[in-house]
Design a protein around this motif. Structure first.
Motif, PDB file in Angstrom:
ATOM      1  N   GLY A 186      -8.308  17.538 -64.567  1.00 33.87           N
ATOM      2  CA  GLY A 186      -7.317  18.001 -63.602  1.00 33.87           C
ATOM      3  C   GLY A 186      -5.898  17.600 -63.917  1.00 33.87           C
ATOM      4  N   GLU A 187      -5.266  16.922 -62.955  1.00 32.11           N
ATOM      5  CA  GLU A 187      -3.852  16.565 -63.105  1.00 32.11           C
ATOM      6  C   GLU A 187      -3.620  15.642 -64.298  1.00 32.11           C
ATOM      7  OE1 GLU A 187      -1.535  17.984 -61.395  1.00 32.11           O
ATOM      8  OE2 GLU A 187      -2.691  18.872 -59.749  1.00 32.11           O
ATOM      9  N   GLY A 188      -4.621  14.852 -64.673  1.00 31.55           N
ATOM     10  CA  GLY A 188      -4.480  14.023 -65.866  1.00 31.55           C
ATOM     11  C   GLY A 188      -4.333  14.857 -67.121  1.00 31.55           C
ATOM     12  N   ILE A 189      -5.086  15.969 -67.194  1.00 35.19           N
ATOM     13  CA  ILE A 189      -4.955  16.905 -68.315  1.00 35.19           C
ATOM     14  C   ILE A 189      -3.610  17.610 -68.255  1.00 35.19           C
ATOM     15  CG2 ILE A 189      -5.843  19.033 -69.341  1.00 35.19           C
ATOM     16  CD1 ILE A 189      -7.703  16.821 -69.949  1.00 35.19           C
ATOM     17  N   ASP A 211       0.764  25.985 -59.094  1.00 29.84           N
ATOM     18  CA  ASP A 211       0.523  25.309 -57.824  1.00 29.84           C
ATOM     19  C   ASP A 211      -0.040  23.906 -57.996  1.00 29.84           C
ATOM     20  OD1 ASP A 211      -1.957  26.014 -58.772  1.00 29.84           O
ATOM     21  OD2 ASP A 211      -2.711  26.790 -56.859  1.00 29.84           O
ATOM     22  N   SER A 212       0.015  23.374 -59.204  1.00 24.30           N
ATOM     23  CA  SER A 212      -0.514  22.030 -59.441  1.00 24.30           C
ATOM     24  C   SER A 212       0.465  20.978 -58.939  1.00 24.30           C
ATOM     25  CB  SER A 212      -0.779  21.810 -60.933  1.00 24.30           C
ATOM     26  OG  SER A 212       0.430  21.857 -61.676  1.00 24.30           O
ATOM     27  N   TRP A 213      -0.059  19.792 -58.677  1.00 23.40           N
ATOM     28  CA  TRP A 213       0.768  18.655 -58.286  1.00 23.40           C
ATOM     29  C   TRP A 213       1.772  18.341 -59.394  1.00 23.40           C
ATOM     30  CZ3 TRP A 213      -1.804  13.212 -57.200  1.00 23.40           C
ATOM     31  CH2 TRP A 213      -0.846  12.346 -56.655  1.00 23.40           C
ATOM     32  N   THR A 214       1.325  18.437 -60.639  1.00 24.61           N
ATOM     33  CA  THR A 214       2.207  18.178 -61.774  1.00 24.61           C
ATOM     34  C   THR A 214       3.394  19.122 -61.784  1.00 24.61           C
ATOM     35  OG1 THR A 214       0.368  17.325 -63.107  1.00 24.61           O
ATOM     36  CG2 THR A 214       2.319  18.090 -64.303  1.00 24.61           C
ATOM     37  N   ALA A 215       3.139  20.418 -61.600  1.00 25.42           N
ATOM     38  CA  ALA A 215       4.226  21.398 -61.603  1.00 25.42           C
ATOM     39  C   ALA A 215       5.192  21.161 -60.452  1.00 25.42           C
ATOM     40  CB  ALA A 215       3.654  22.810 -61.533  1.00 25.42           C
ATOM     41  N   ARG A 216       4.672  20.847 -59.275  1.00 22.75           N
ATOM     42  CA  ARG A 216       5.553  20.607 -58.127  1.00 22.75           C
ATOM     43  C   ARG A 216       6.449  19.399 -58.376  1.00 22.75           C
ATOM     44  NH1 ARG A 216       0.704  21.934 -55.372  1.00 22.75           N
ATOM     45  NH2 ARG A 216       0.265  19.724 -54.899  1.00 22.75           N
ATOM     46  N   ALA A 250      -0.387  10.571 -63.025  1.00 18.90           N
ATOM     47  CA  ALA A 250       0.200  11.438 -64.046  1.00 18.90           C
ATOM     48  C   ALA A 250       1.302  12.343 -63.497  1.00 18.90           C
ATOM     49  CB  ALA A 250      -0.894  12.274 -64.724  1.00 18.90           C
ATOM     50  N   PRO A 251       1.108  13.018 -62.357  1.00 19.74           N
ATOM     51  CA  PRO A 251       2.189  13.883 -61.868  1.00 19.74           C
ATOM     52  C   PRO A 251       3.488  13.124 -61.626  1.00 19.74           C
ATOM     53  CG  PRO A 251       0.143  14.390 -60.738  1.00 19.74           C
ATOM     54  CD  PRO A 251      -0.096  13.126 -61.506  1.00 19.74           C
TER      55      PRO A 251
END
Length: 370
Positions: A173-176, A209-214, A245-246
């Motif tokens: 997920g967000e780690g990737i 819509d990922s936490w990383t992108a936000r 990661a985010p």
């Protein structure tokens, strides 16, 4: 996954000398940022100010890279050996041979995500099940993702693909996504992309819509207002762990954007924001080093970085990030034109050579590997 069609075009990679300069800048920049940020890890800006004022250089007596640098060397050597043919099996085997099946250093394998991965591998769990642990969303892939961007200079989507393969053993997920964002950003910077295009390249390879992108979007929006604004926009207040990661990836890109790619300002901005300061400064240093080249790194900072001590990964002791940068540059030059095509390379590690005939760089990586 976000469409890669929206990745902004980057200038074509330069000649071998230019790429080598950027590659060395990226990986030495990572190690320098790591060493600068290590003493401030898990601290608040107020705590940093109370102890050192504003950090403007090394504050440790013997500055050195931490697990961030040693895991980046690990991923770089693995990628130099297998190139675009890197597979999940290659990564899992390397984790066993170079880390899990060896005696541990004082750091005992590094952070939470690495500990969880090692425990799963030692229990006999194979990838991707080995990545199913409580910290699969950590920045442990992001800290070692820069080599993929160095190898895939000018090809952010390919860098992101390789980072996902690397991360499949340890993250989900967000780690990737965090690792993919770093790899894509470094790949764009390696080709001379602007600061804005580097951040856009990172955004283009993660789900919208990922936490990383936000977090990345918030960091970029706040960057023109400086360090404090970036931190306020991104940090998860009250959360005890700093290896999200985010958050870490966005702080690094925010520091890089706030400094407009200047190396010194990028890493010092990341360091003085605290939180997971060694990782955020390492990522910011990789981005800025790839953007400006190795000569942008202050000479006294560069001189302090020697071969890895093996404090975290004993198998990495003696390897230098500059050696890894040169191996990756050579591997990228030797790769056939379609090496980055997943359909042609497949999962068999095809490098355009007959089975059993590795490239000269792969042979060199095997000689210097653990």
């Amino acid at each position: 996954m976000a469409s890669t069609a929206c990745i902004p075009p980057a200038p074509a990679p330069g000649d071998a000398v230019g790429l080598r300069d950027r590659a060395r800048g990226a990986l030495l920049g990572l190690a320098v940022g790591d060493a600068l940020g290590a003493p401030a890890e898990n601290m608040k800006p107020s705590e940093i100010r109370a102890r050192w004022g504003r950090i403007t250089g090394y504050v440790a007596d013997r500055p050195a890279g931490t697990d961030d640098t040693e895991y980046a060397i690990f991923s770089g050597l693995l990628l130099a050996r297998h190139g675009a043919g890197l597979t999940q099996a290659h990564v899992e085997t390397a984790w066993h041979e170079w880390i899990a099946d060896r005696e541990e250093g004082p750091f005992r394998g590094a952070g939470f995500s690495e500990r969880g991965t090692l425990e799963n591998l030692r229990r006999g769990l194979a990838a991707p099940i080995s990545a199913q642990h409580r910290h699969a969303w950590s920045d442990g892939l992001a800290m070692r993702a820069a080599p993929h961007g160095v190898f895939a200079a000018g090809r952010p989507a390919e860098a992101a693909r390789l980072a996902a393969i690397d991360g499949s053993v340890s993250h989900e997920g967000e780690g990737i996504y965090g690792g993919q964002a770093v790899a894509a950003g470094v790949a764009a910077a390696m080709a001379g992309a602007s600061t804005v295009a580097v951040v856009a390249s990172a955004l283009a390879v993660v789900p919208d819509d990922s936490w990383t992108a936000r977090c990345l979007r918030r960091a970029l929006t706040a960057a023109h207002r400086g360090e404090r604004a970036v931190r306020s926009a991104v940090v998860i207040g009250g959360y005890p762990w700093t290896d999200l990661a985010p958050e870490a990836v966005a702080l690094a890109f925010g520091a890089y954007a706030a400094a407009d790619g200047d190396f010194t300002d990028s890493v010092l901005t990341a360091v003085n924001m605290g939180r997971d300061a060694d990782t955020t400064a390492a990522v910011a240093g990789a981005l800025a080093g790839a953007t400006r080249g190795v000569d942008a790194i202050p000479a006294d900072w560069a001189r302090a970085i020697g071969p890895a001590r093996g404090t975290c990964l004993p198998s990495m002791a003696g390897h230098h990030v500059l050696q890894v940068a040169d191996l990756l540059t050579r591997a990228a030059r030797e790769a056939p034109p379609d090496a980055g095509n997943a359909e042609t390379a497949g999962s068999t590690g095809n490098t355009g050579k007959p089975p059993g005939e590795p490239s000269a760089t792969a042979r060199a990586a095997a000689r210097v590997g653990p």
